[in-house]
Scaffold this active site. Structure first.
Site, PDB file in Angstrom:
ATOM      1  N   CYS A  46       0.797  -1.230   0.000  1.00 14.45           N
ATOM      2  CA  CYS A  46       0.000   0.000   0.000  1.00 14.45           C
ATOM      3  C   CYS A  46       0.831   1.282   0.000  1.00 14.45           C
ATOM      4  O   CYS A  46       0.286   2.366  -0.142  1.00 14.45           O
ATOM      5  CB  CYS A  46      -0.929   0.031   1.214  1.00 14.45           C
ATOM      6  SG  CYS A  46      -1.821  -1.491   1.483  1.00 14.45           S
ATOM      7  N   HIS A  52      -3.585   7.438   6.358  1.00 12.05           N
ATOM      8  CA  HIS A  52      -3.717   6.143   5.681  1.00 12.05           C
ATOM      9  C   HIS A  52      -5.125   5.612   5.928  1.00 12.05           C
ATOM     10  O   HIS A  52      -5.771   5.121   5.011  1.00 12.05           O
ATOM     11  CB  HIS A  52      -2.661   5.173   6.181  1.00 12.05           C
ATOM     12  CG  HIS A  52      -2.636   3.878   5.448  1.00 12.05           C
ATOM     13  ND1 HIS A  52      -2.452   3.812   4.085  1.00 12.05           N
ATOM     14  CD2 HIS A  52      -2.790   2.589   5.873  1.00 12.05           C
ATOM     15  CE1 HIS A  52      -2.484   2.538   3.699  1.00 12.05           C
ATOM     16  NE2 HIS A  52      -2.692   1.786   4.764  1.00 12.05           N
ATOM     17  N   LYS A 109     -10.374   7.220   1.846  1.00  9.00           N
ATOM     18  CA  LYS A 109     -10.566   5.872   1.305  1.00  9.00           C
ATOM     19  C   LYS A 109     -12.037   5.450   1.192  1.00  9.00           C
ATOM     20  O   LYS A 109     -12.372   4.675   0.290  1.00  9.00           O
ATOM     21  CB  LYS A 109      -9.773   4.856   2.128  1.00  9.00           C
ATOM     22  CG  LYS A 109      -8.277   4.875   1.824  1.00  9.00           C
ATOM     23  CD  LYS A 109      -7.534   3.783   2.566  1.00  9.00           C
ATOM     24  CE  LYS A 109      -6.079   3.688   2.108  1.00  9.00           C
ATOM     25  NZ  LYS A 109      -5.275   4.842   2.514  1.00  9.00           N
TER      26      LYS A 109
END
Length: 405
Positions: free
Chosen positions: A161, A293, A325
């Site tokens: 990632c 993240h 995300k």
């Protein structure tokens, strides 16, 4: 030391074709996560993913060589074309003084899935003779180099990632060192296929409901696909060309937890952010936004929030933090590049995109990200984090090029 600036952005995601489509969806909190089905996966337990629409992909196929290119390479080339066009690079600007650093977590997943399915169903059938070049993780970087005749250093960073964040960071370091004048950098990933999705289901890290990073009640991530590519140049080279400078890459660092293949380390994440900020030369108070993240898994969000608190201390409450995300999905090897683009756009507009689906603060982490609606901020710099399986961390700091010194 040479200053490194961004002059071009390109993106393909479930939000649409183009960096603008990605940014608008992120800013408005408009999710591209949709119901998906995998015909060969009869026991599919996770019903959603951020898949590029068939209409969008059909548009990309018009400029593709499907005989030789996997879906991942097609996405990468489309994003690179947009970034190069915005940067205004010409034939004279490529050659040996330009590099290509484009990462991917897996590479040609579409080709892998199709060939193994065909082999299992009909072992005597002829497989795709271009399977090997299409599945190479480095294929996308090579196609980009061939498109523009880039003969400088070419790399494929494959660190799960953090692949595309490391690609952008390494590209910036190469430009900063004087090894090259410019670089086409980013990442691509396209693995929303039956066998690949089944593997992710088996890992039990995806949510069957909604991805809600840092929130009370979070229970997993949502997969996505796409490509993000940027053009980086030395400030001097960009000024000589009369290029429009979008922002400056002022900090990059990477670390390894060296503790566990899957469980994240707050210490490793904090070390990465600390080194990045030290390299940037900025003050903590210069960072107004952090694109986290923020996968929405219990372990990741807890470790990252702990690391953020260690770095920013009580000042964290004055920093806008969000994860995008739930909007574009976790695009794995492309995630860092897509989120770098979102971060840069957020900085330029001084608007922090929201963490959608947020319910309430989890008392175990005590962090309230930008909840559900975008939030204005005022600061000269922003940070984006990528913390990958394998314990591989990467952070980038981007700053306004015309900020006061």
């Amino acid at each position: 030391m040479t200053r490194v600036v961004v002059t071009g952005l390109g993106a393909v995601s479930a939000c649409g074709i183009g960096a603008d489509a990605l940014w608008l969806a992120a800013r408005e909190g408009r999710t591209a996560v949709r119901n998906v089905s995998f015909p060969k996966l009869p026991r599919q337990s996770v019903p959603k993913a951020a898949r590029i629409t068939d209409e969008s992909f059909e548009m990309l196929l018009r400029g593709a060589q499907v005989r030789f290119q996997d879906r991942a390479a097609i996405l990468a080339l489309a994003a690179a074309r947009e970034a190069v066009a915005q940067a205004g690079l010409t034939d004279a600007d490529f050659g040996s003084q330009c590099g290509v650093i484009v990462g991917s977590g897996l590479g040609g997943a579409e080709t892998i899935d199709r060939n193994f399915t065909k082999f299992i169903e009909t072992p005597t059938a002829r497989l795709d003779p271009m399977s090997v070049p299409k599945t190479m993780a480095s294929s996308s970087a090579s196609w980009i180099a061939m498109e523009w005749g880039v003969t400088g250093p070419t790399y494929c960073i494959s660190t799960a990632c953090s692949s595309s964040s490391q690609s952008i960071g390494l590209a910036a370091d190469l430009v900063r060192s004087g090894a090259i004048n410019s670089a086409i950098a980013g990442g691509t990933e396209a693995l929303l296929f039956d066998s690949m999705f089944a593997c992710w289901e088996a890992l039990h890290v995806m949510t069957a409901t909604e991805c809600r990073p840092f929130s009370l009640g979070r229970n997993g991530m949502v997969l996505g696909e796409g490509a993000g590519v940027v053009v980086l140049e030395s400030l001097e080279f960009a000024q000589e060309r009369g290029a429009n400078v979008l922002a400056e890459v002022v900090g990059y660092a990477c670390t390894n937890d060296a503790t566990d293949l899957l469980r994240p380390s707050a210490k490793g994440a904090a070390d990465c952010m600390r080194r990045t900020l030290q390299r940037s030369g900025l003050k903590l108070s210069d960072i107004g936004y952090v694109n986290a993240h923020g996968t929405g898994t219990i372990a990741n969000d807890q470790a990252e929030s702990q690391a953020l608190r260690e770095i920013f201390g009580e000042g964290l409450d004055q920093v806008a933090v969000s994860s995008t995300k739930p909007i574009h999905g976790h695009a794995l090897g492309a995630a860092g590049a897509l989120e770098f683009i979102v971060t840069l756009c957020a900085l330029r507009e001084q608007i922090a995109p929201p963490t959608i689906n947020f319910l309430d603060v989890d008392p175990r982490i005590g962090l309230k990200p930008v909840p559900n609606v975008a939030l204005p901020f005022s600061a000269p710099a922003a940070m984006t984090n990528s913390f990958a399986f394998g314990g591989i961390n990467a952070s980038l700091v981007v700053a306004l090029a015309d900020r006061p010194n």
